[in-house]
Each structure stands twice: as structure tokens, then as C-alpha cells.
Scaffold this motif. Structure first.
Motif, PDB file in Angstrom:
ATOM      1  N   ASP A  19     -10.018  31.278 -19.950  1.00 13.79           N
ATOM      2  CA  ASP A  19      -8.952  31.152 -20.699  1.00 13.79           C
ATOM      3  C   ASP A  19      -7.697  31.583 -19.717  1.00 13.79           C
ATOM      4  O   ASP A  19      -7.590  32.055 -19.045  1.00 13.79           O
ATOM      5  N   VAL A  20      -6.782  30.486 -20.089  1.00 15.63           N
ATOM      6  CA  VAL A  20      -4.983  30.800 -19.359  1.00 15.63           C
ATOM      7  C   VAL A  20      -3.769  31.149 -20.755  1.00 15.63           C
ATOM      8  O   VAL A  20      -4.347  30.386 -21.830  1.00 15.63           O
ATOM      9  N   ILE A  21      -3.362  32.083 -20.405  1.00 10.41           N
ATOM     10  CA  ILE A  21      -2.805  32.808 -21.645  1.00 10.41           C
ATOM     11  C   ILE A  21      -1.437  31.996 -21.084  1.00 10.41           C
ATOM     12  O   ILE A  21      -0.700  32.528 -20.608  1.00 10.41           O
ATOM     13  N   THR A  22      -1.022  30.896 -22.378  1.00 10.79           N
ATOM     14  CA  THR A  22       0.238  30.482 -21.793  1.00 10.79           C
ATOM     15  C   THR A  22       0.916  31.925 -23.111  1.00 10.79           C
ATOM     16  O   THR A  22       0.852  32.848 -24.202  1.00 10.79           O
ATOM     17  N   ILE A  23       2.642  31.082 -22.750  1.00  7.08           N
ATOM     18  CA  ILE A  23       3.704  32.740 -23.796  1.00  7.08           C
ATOM     19  C   ILE A  23       3.140  31.729 -24.896  1.00  7.08           C
ATOM     20  O   ILE A  23       3.284  33.008 -26.314  1.00  7.08           O
ATOM     21  N   GLU A  24       2.747  30.626 -25.854  1.00  5.31           N
ATOM     22  CA  GLU A  24       2.590  30.209 -27.044  1.00  5.31           C
ATOM     23  C   GLU A  24       1.386  30.794 -27.418  1.00  5.31           C
ATOM     24  O   GLU A  24       1.734  31.391 -28.703  1.00  5.31           O
ATOM     25  N   ARG A  25       0.362  31.417 -26.385  1.00  7.31           N
ATOM     26  CA  ARG A  25      -0.701  31.828 -27.662  1.00  7.31           C
ATOM     27  C   ARG A  25       0.003  33.580 -27.914  1.00  7.31           C
ATOM     28  O   ARG A  25      -0.666  34.456 -28.522  1.00  7.31           O
ATOM     29  N   ILE A  26       0.654  34.448 -27.231  1.00  6.98           N
ATOM     30  CA  ILE A  26       1.023  35.823 -27.402  1.00  6.98           C
ATOM     31  C   ILE A  26       2.054  35.899 -28.073  1.00  6.98           C
ATOM     32  O   ILE A  26       2.166  36.955 -27.846  1.00  6.98           O
ATOM     33  N   LYS A  38       9.772  23.590 -23.827  1.00  9.49           N
ATOM     34  CA  LYS A  38       8.737  23.984 -22.386  1.00  9.49           C
ATOM     35  C   LYS A  38       8.326  25.162 -21.787  1.00  9.49           C
ATOM     36  O   LYS A  38       7.382  25.869 -21.035  1.00  9.49           O
ATOM     37  N   LEU A  39       9.577  26.469 -22.799  1.00 10.12           N
ATOM     38  CA  LEU A  39       8.780  27.638 -21.739  1.00 10.12           C
ATOM     39  C   LEU A  39       7.516  28.261 -22.494  1.00 10.12           C
ATOM     40  O   LEU A  39       6.704  28.986 -22.654  1.00 10.12           O
ATOM     41  N   LYS A  40       7.666  27.349 -23.769  1.00 12.42           N
ATOM     42  CA  LYS A  40       6.204  27.841 -24.383  1.00 12.42           C
ATOM     43  C   LYS A  40       4.654  27.282 -23.169  1.00 12.42           C
ATOM     44  O   LYS A  40       3.374  28.545 -23.761  1.00 12.42           O
ATOM     45  N   ASN A  41       4.252  26.840 -22.690  1.00 18.68           N
ATOM     46  CA  ASN A  41       3.763  26.684 -21.884  1.00 18.68           C
ATOM     47  C   ASN A  41       3.458  27.187 -20.238  1.00 18.68           C
ATOM     48  O   ASN A  41       2.791  27.025 -19.365  1.00 18.68           O
ATOM     49  N   ILE A  42       4.443  28.275 -20.338  1.00 16.52           N
ATOM     50  CA  ILE A  42       4.512  28.832 -18.705  1.00 16.52           C
ATOM     51  C   ILE A  42       3.106  29.940 -19.477  1.00 16.52           C
ATOM     52  O   ILE A  42       2.824  30.305 -20.276  1.00 16.52           O
ATOM     53  N   VAL A  43       2.651  29.902 -17.680  1.00  8.29           N
ATOM     54  CA  VAL A  43       1.499  30.479 -17.515  1.00  8.29           C
ATOM     55  C   VAL A  43       1.005  32.438 -17.485  1.00  8.29           C
ATOM     56  O   VAL A  43       2.550  32.299 -16.403  1.00  8.29           O
ATOM     57  N   ILE A  44       1.152  32.856 -18.621  1.00 10.59           N
ATOM     58  CA  ILE A  44       1.185  34.708 -18.511  1.00 10.59           C
ATOM     59  C   ILE A  44       0.261  35.546 -17.889  1.00 10.59           C
ATOM     60  O   ILE A  44       0.252  36.018 -17.096  1.00 10.59           O
ATOM     61  N   ILE A  66       9.362  33.977 -17.171  1.00 13.14           N
ATOM     62  CA  ILE A  66      10.100  33.451 -18.057  1.00 13.14           C
ATOM     63  C   ILE A  66      11.593  32.956 -17.252  1.00 13.14           C
ATOM     64  O   ILE A  66      12.007  31.987 -16.513  1.00 13.14           O
ATOM     65  N   HIS A  67      12.142  34.027 -16.492  1.00 16.73           N
ATOM     66  CA  HIS A  67      13.153  33.720 -15.031  1.00 16.73           C
ATOM     67  C   HIS A  67      13.098  33.743 -14.279  1.00 16.73           C
ATOM     68  O   HIS A  67      13.759  32.982 -13.440  1.00 16.73           O
ATOM     69  N   LYS A  68      11.758  33.205 -13.628  1.00 16.14           N
ATOM     70  CA  LYS A  68      11.080  32.709 -12.339  1.00 16.14           C
ATOM     71  C   LYS A  68      10.770  31.642 -13.209  1.00 16.14           C
ATOM     72  O   LYS A  68      11.370  30.782 -11.733  1.00 16.14           O
ATOM     73  N   TYR A  69      11.184  31.014 -14.344  1.00 14.82           N
ATOM     74  CA  TYR A  69      10.923  29.336 -14.616  1.00 14.82           C
ATOM     75  C   TYR A  69      13.079  29.023 -14.521  1.00 14.82           C
ATOM     76  O   TYR A  69      13.265  28.340 -14.253  1.00 14.82           O
ATOM     77  N   ASP A  70      14.131  30.482 -14.949  1.00 17.75           N
ATOM     78  CA  ASP A  70      15.180  29.213 -15.347  1.00 17.75           C
ATOM     79  C   ASP A  70      16.029  30.656 -15.121  1.00 17.75           C
ATOM     80  O   ASP A  70      15.247  31.636 -16.236  1.00 17.75           O
ATOM     81  N   ASN A  71      16.340  31.770 -14.143  1.00 18.47           N
ATOM     82  CA  ASN A  71      17.536  33.644 -14.281  1.00 18.47           C
ATOM     83  C   ASN A  71      18.338  32.961 -15.203  1.00 18.47           C
ATOM     84  O   ASN A  71      19.403  34.421 -15.397  1.00 18.47           O
TER      85      ASN A  71
END
Length: 209
Positions: A19-26, A38-44, A66-71
């Protein structure tokens, strides 16, 4: 656009291998609707065989991604600092023969425990004494007391554990469920602390190199 978001990690989630764990799941994430979408789909994390049964995801790792996406995003963390990820592997079917053996051992063990307890407290002598006090007669086997007592013992256990087979009698948790819940909390705390210690040692080893 407001770049402040609030996140609260869930205490425990269940996933499957690969499984791929995204922010939305945790986590629950609140903020600007467009940004949080947009942040919900970031893979953790991506579940691998090396993860074994459990993975601990720390809030700092989530903030880092999250900061990798936008610091420029201001992340405000609330509540728990870790999420316990339990990996659910496919369970093997229980053998009917093994089930019957375990059930028989538990049944005999529980019966012997009750019998030994009654023998220790001289329950038969107590029933005989009560029967003599009430009726004035001697009776070596006062079934009029022993039969209702045995039925009441079984009903009392059903009420105590709050279950009749798979059916719950009421919404109140049983003492056994409360103990299991407390045990699970202690287990999660141990896993989280042990995981953090292993990560710290791994980082120290990496830095020393």
C-alpha cells in the motif's frame, strides 16, 4: 493564498502490503481547501516487506514531506506525534481440528478452575449448611440450591463479559475489552518509543560515517 495548515495524526491505521500511505490516510488536515486538497495526496511511506508488521510515522517526517512540496507552508501539528501503521497480512485459515483442540483445552481448563475454586472455599458444604438452615433437614446434595447457582454462574459470566457468542448485550465495554484496550495502548507506546530509539541510533551511525 493562506499557507497555514493544521494537521492531527491518527493514533493507529491498518494497511496492506504494498500500500501507498498518503497524508490523507494518516492525518486530518485543515486549512485552505485548495492547498489541503494537494497536500492530502503527498506520499509519506510505501509499505515494503522489510517493514514487517508495524511502522511508526512521526509528525516530523510528515512536516518534512510537506516542506519538500512547498517550504513556505506553515504547518501546525496538533495531538499525537506518531501514527502506528499496522500491516495486515493475509491470515491463514484456521484448521477445524486445531480449533476444536484449543476449544476443548480452554473448556476443560475453565471447568477445572471453577471446580478447584469451589473446592477451596467448600462451596458444597456451604450449600448443605444453607439448606439445613432454611429447611431444618440434612441433604448431602441440595440440588435445589446447586442447580440455580450453576445457571446463575453461567449467566453472570455472560453479563460480565457483555457478550453472547458474537452478540453484544449493551454498548458498555466489558472488563476484558477495557483490559485489551489498555494493553493495546501500552503496546503502541512501546512500539513508538522503540521505533524512535532505533531511528535515533540509525541517524547517529549515519552521521558518524
Amino acid at each position: 493564498m493562506d499557507k497555514t495548515v493544521y494537521i492531527r495524526l491518527r493514533h493507529r491505521i491498518q494497511v496492506h502490503p504494498n500500500d501507498v500511505i498518503t497524508i490523507e490516510r494518516i492525518a486530518l488536515i485543515v486549512g485552505n481547501k485548495e492547498l489541503t486538497g494537494k497536500l492530502k495526496n503527498i506520499v509519506i511511506h510505501e509499505v515494503q516487506l522489510s517493514d514487517k508488521n508495524m511502522v511508526v510515522i512521526d509528525v516530523m517526517h510528515v512536516i518534512k514531506e510537506i516542506h519538500k512540496y512547498d517550504n513556505q507552508i506553515d504547518v501546525q501539528a496538533l495531538g499525537s506525534n506518531q501514527t502506528i501503521v499496522e500491516i495486515m497480512y493475509k491470515k491463514k485459515k484456521l484448521s477445524p481440528l486445531l480449533f476444536c483442540i484449543v476449544w476443548l483445552l480452554l473448556f476443560i481448563g475453565a471447568g477445572l478452575a471453577i471446580m478447584n475454586f469451589h473446592e477451596d472455599v467448600s462451596m458444597q458444604a456451604v450449600h448443605q449448611r444453607i439448606y439445613k438452615i432454611v429447611t431444618g433437614k440434612e441433604n448431602a446434595q441440595p440440588l435445589i440450591l446447586q442447580i440455580p447457582y450453576s445457571i446463575g454462574l453461567g449467566l453472570g459470566m455472560i453479563l460480565f463479559f457483555n457478550h453472547l457468542f458474537k452478540k453484544r448485550i449493551n454498548e458498555e465495554p466489558s472488563p476484558l475489552e477495557v483490559e485489551i484496550f489498555n494493553y493495546q495502548l501500552d503496546l503502541d507506546q512501546y512500539v513508538a518509543m522503540n521505533e524512535n530509539k532505533e531511528n535515533l541510533n540509525a541517524n547517529n551511525d549515519h552521521d558518524s560515517k
